[in-house]
Design a protein around this motif. Structure first.
Motif, PDB file in Angstrom:
ATOM      1  N   PHE A   1    -122.840  -9.047 -38.294  1.00  0.00           N
ATOM      2  CA  PHE A   1    -123.158  -7.830 -37.549  1.00  0.00           C
ATOM      3  C   PHE A   1    -123.137  -8.081 -36.037  1.00  0.00           C
ATOM      4  CE2 PHE A   1    -126.302  -4.985 -35.572  1.00  0.00           C
ATOM      5  CZ  PHE A   1    -125.702  -3.771 -35.853  1.00  0.00           C
ATOM      6  N   ILE A   2    -123.719  -9.200 -35.617  1.00  0.00           N
ATOM      7  CA  ILE A   2    -123.710  -9.541 -34.185  1.00  0.00           C
ATOM      8  C   ILE A   2    -122.287  -9.745 -33.694  1.00  0.00           C
ATOM      9  CG2 ILE A   2    -124.362 -11.338 -32.523  1.00  0.00           C
ATOM     10  CD1 ILE A   2    -126.976 -11.632 -34.133  1.00  0.00           C
ATOM     11  N   PHE A   3    -121.452 -10.371 -34.524  1.00  0.00           N
ATOM     12  CA  PHE A   3    -120.050 -10.544 -34.154  1.00  0.00           C
ATOM     13  C   PHE A   3    -119.341  -9.204 -33.980  1.00  0.00           C
ATOM     14  CE2 PHE A   3    -115.691 -10.555 -35.847  1.00  0.00           C
ATOM     15  CZ  PHE A   3    -115.067 -11.203 -34.800  1.00  0.00           C
ATOM     16  N   LEU A   4    -119.533  -8.313 -34.930  1.00  0.00           N
ATOM     17  CA  LEU A   4    -118.861  -7.011 -34.847  1.00  0.00           C
ATOM     18  C   LEU A   4    -119.338  -6.197 -33.652  1.00  0.00           C
ATOM     19  CD1 LEU A   4    -118.802  -6.065 -38.626  1.00  0.00           C
ATOM     20  CD2 LEU A   4    -116.875  -6.806 -37.201  1.00  0.00           C
ATOM     21  N   VAL A   5    -120.624  -6.235 -33.366  1.00  0.00           N
ATOM     22  CA  VAL A   5    -121.159  -5.527 -32.204  1.00  0.00           C
ATOM     23  C   VAL A   5    -120.557  -6.091 -30.922  1.00  0.00           C
ATOM     24  CG1 VAL A   5    -123.238  -5.111 -30.834  1.00  0.00           C
ATOM     25  CG2 VAL A   5    -123.290  -4.776 -33.296  1.00  0.00           C
ATOM     26  N   GLY A   6    -120.498  -7.400 -30.813  1.00  0.00           N
ATOM     27  CA  GLY A   6    -119.962  -8.020 -29.606  1.00  0.00           C
ATOM     28  C   GLY A   6    -118.459  -7.903 -29.482  1.00  0.00           C
ATOM     29  N   ALA A   7    -117.743  -7.964 -30.600  1.00  0.00           N
ATOM     30  CA  ALA A   7    -116.285  -7.926 -30.546  1.00  0.00           C
ATOM     31  C   ALA A   7    -115.756  -6.530 -30.256  1.00  0.00           C
ATOM     32  CB  ALA A   7    -115.709  -8.437 -31.860  1.00  0.00           C
ATOM     33  N   PHE A   8    -116.411  -5.499 -30.778  1.00  0.00           N
ATOM     34  CA  PHE A   8    -115.904  -4.143 -30.622  1.00  0.00           C
ATOM     35  C   PHE A   8    -116.699  -3.308 -29.628  1.00  0.00           C
ATOM     36  CE2 PHE A   8    -114.505  -5.378 -34.921  1.00  0.00           C
ATOM     37  CZ  PHE A   8    -113.140  -5.325 -34.680  1.00  0.00           C
TER      38      PHE A   8
ATOM     39  N   TRP B   1    -119.806  -2.111 -29.843  1.00  0.00           N
ATOM     40  CA  TRP B   1    -120.608  -1.044 -30.440  1.00  0.00           C
ATOM     41  C   TRP B   1    -121.954  -0.924 -29.728  1.00  0.00           C
ATOM     42  CZ3 TRP B   1    -119.985  -2.635 -36.261  1.00  0.00           C
ATOM     43  CH2 TRP B   1    -118.667  -2.393 -36.655  1.00  0.00           C
ATOM     44  N   PHE B   2    -122.581   0.224 -29.836  1.00  0.00           N
ATOM     45  CA  PHE B   2    -123.913   0.514 -29.303  1.00  0.00           C
ATOM     46  C   PHE B   2    -123.996   0.304 -27.789  1.00  0.00           C
ATOM     47  CE2 PHE B   2    -124.605  -1.205 -33.656  1.00  0.00           C
ATOM     48  CZ  PHE B   2    -124.940  -0.009 -34.262  1.00  0.00           C
ATOM     49  N   GLY B   3    -122.902   0.505 -27.097  1.00  0.00           N
ATOM     50  CA  GLY B   3    -122.899   0.397 -25.645  1.00  0.00           C
ATOM     51  C   GLY B   3    -122.878  -1.024 -25.111  1.00  0.00           C
ATOM     52  N   GLN B   4    -122.688  -2.002 -25.976  1.00  0.00           N
ATOM     53  CA  GLN B   4    -122.625  -3.394 -25.532  1.00  0.00           C
ATOM     54  C   GLN B   4    -121.252  -3.685 -24.928  1.00  0.00           C
ATOM     55  OE1 GLN B   4    -125.054  -5.756 -25.670  1.00  0.00           O
ATOM     56  NE2 GLN B   4    -126.426  -4.168 -26.394  1.00  0.00           N
ATOM     57  N   GLU B   5    -121.235  -4.606 -23.995  1.00  0.00           N
ATOM     58  CA  GLU B   5    -119.956  -5.053 -23.466  1.00  0.00           C
ATOM     59  C   GLU B   5    -119.303  -5.971 -24.485  1.00  0.00           C
ATOM     60  OE1 GLU B   5    -120.164  -6.796 -19.611  1.00  0.00           O
ATOM     61  OE2 GLU B   5    -121.590  -5.310 -18.895  1.00  0.00           O
ATOM     62  N   LYS B   6    -117.967  -6.009 -24.471  1.00  0.00           N
ATOM     63  CA  LYS B   6    -117.263  -6.914 -25.376  1.00  0.00           C
ATOM     64  C   LYS B   6    -117.528  -8.344 -24.956  1.00  0.00           C
ATOM     65  CE  LYS B   6    -113.724  -3.711 -26.751  1.00  0.00           C
ATOM     66  NZ  LYS B   6    -112.308  -3.459 -26.928  1.00  0.00           N
ATOM     67  N   ASP B   7    -117.911  -9.159 -25.929  1.00  0.00           N
ATOM     68  CA  ASP B   7    -118.326 -10.528 -25.661  1.00  0.00           C
ATOM     69  C   ASP B   7    -117.453 -11.496 -26.446  1.00  0.00           C
ATOM     70  OD1 ASP B   7    -119.720 -12.785 -24.968  1.00  0.00           O
ATOM     71  OD2 ASP B   7    -121.415 -12.378 -26.288  1.00  0.00           O
ATOM     72  N   PRO B   8    -116.725 -12.391 -25.764  1.00  0.00           N
ATOM     73  CA  PRO B   8    -115.868 -13.326 -26.498  1.00  0.00           C
ATOM     74  C   PRO B   8    -116.649 -14.390 -27.267  1.00  0.00           C
ATOM     75  CG  PRO B   8    -115.802 -13.795 -24.157  1.00  0.00           C
ATOM     76  CD  PRO B   8    -116.579 -12.521 -24.323  1.00  0.00           C
ATOM     77  N   LEU B   9    -117.913 -14.559 -26.975  1.00  0.00           N
ATOM     78  CA  LEU B   9    -118.725 -15.562 -27.670  1.00  0.00           C
ATOM     79  C   LEU B   9    -119.597 -14.967 -28.770  1.00  0.00           C
ATOM     80  CD1 LEU B   9    -119.863 -17.780 -24.676  1.00  0.00           C
ATOM     81  CD2 LEU B   9    -118.121 -18.278 -26.383  1.00  0.00           C
TER      82      LEU B   9
END
Length: 81
Positions: free
Chosen positions: A17-24, A26-34
């Motif tokens: 879930f953390i990967f999907l949120v960071g990769a796409f 979601w929920f207003g998060q910036e895309k995170d390569p890590l």
């Protein structure tokens, strides 16, 4: 073994879930390569083996914890009486 399996599956679901949120983003998060960093320790040793033979990929990082979950499930079913 039952507890080890279910705890591992819960950690895998949270890391995925953390990967999907960071990769796409979601929920207003910036895309995170890590964002897949939490999947890496759950997939050991398969991540290291894939890296050594030159097959390291995002798919391996996502599916390697599933191999460990399958092993734990097999041990649970084999030794539960």
């Amino acid at each position: 073994m039952k507890w080890a399996f279910w705890i591992f599956v819960a950690l895998y679901a949270a890391a995925l879930f953390i990967f999907l949120v960071g990769a796409f983003g979601w929920f207003g998060q910036e895309k995170d390569p890590l964002s897949a960093v939490f999947l890496m320790p759950l997939g050991l040793p398969w991540n290291l083996i894939g890296d050594r033979i030159g097959r390291a990929s995002a798919a391996l990082a996502l599916l390697a914890p599933a191999i460990n979950a399958a092993i734990l499930f097999g041990l649970w079913k084999r030794y539960s009486r």
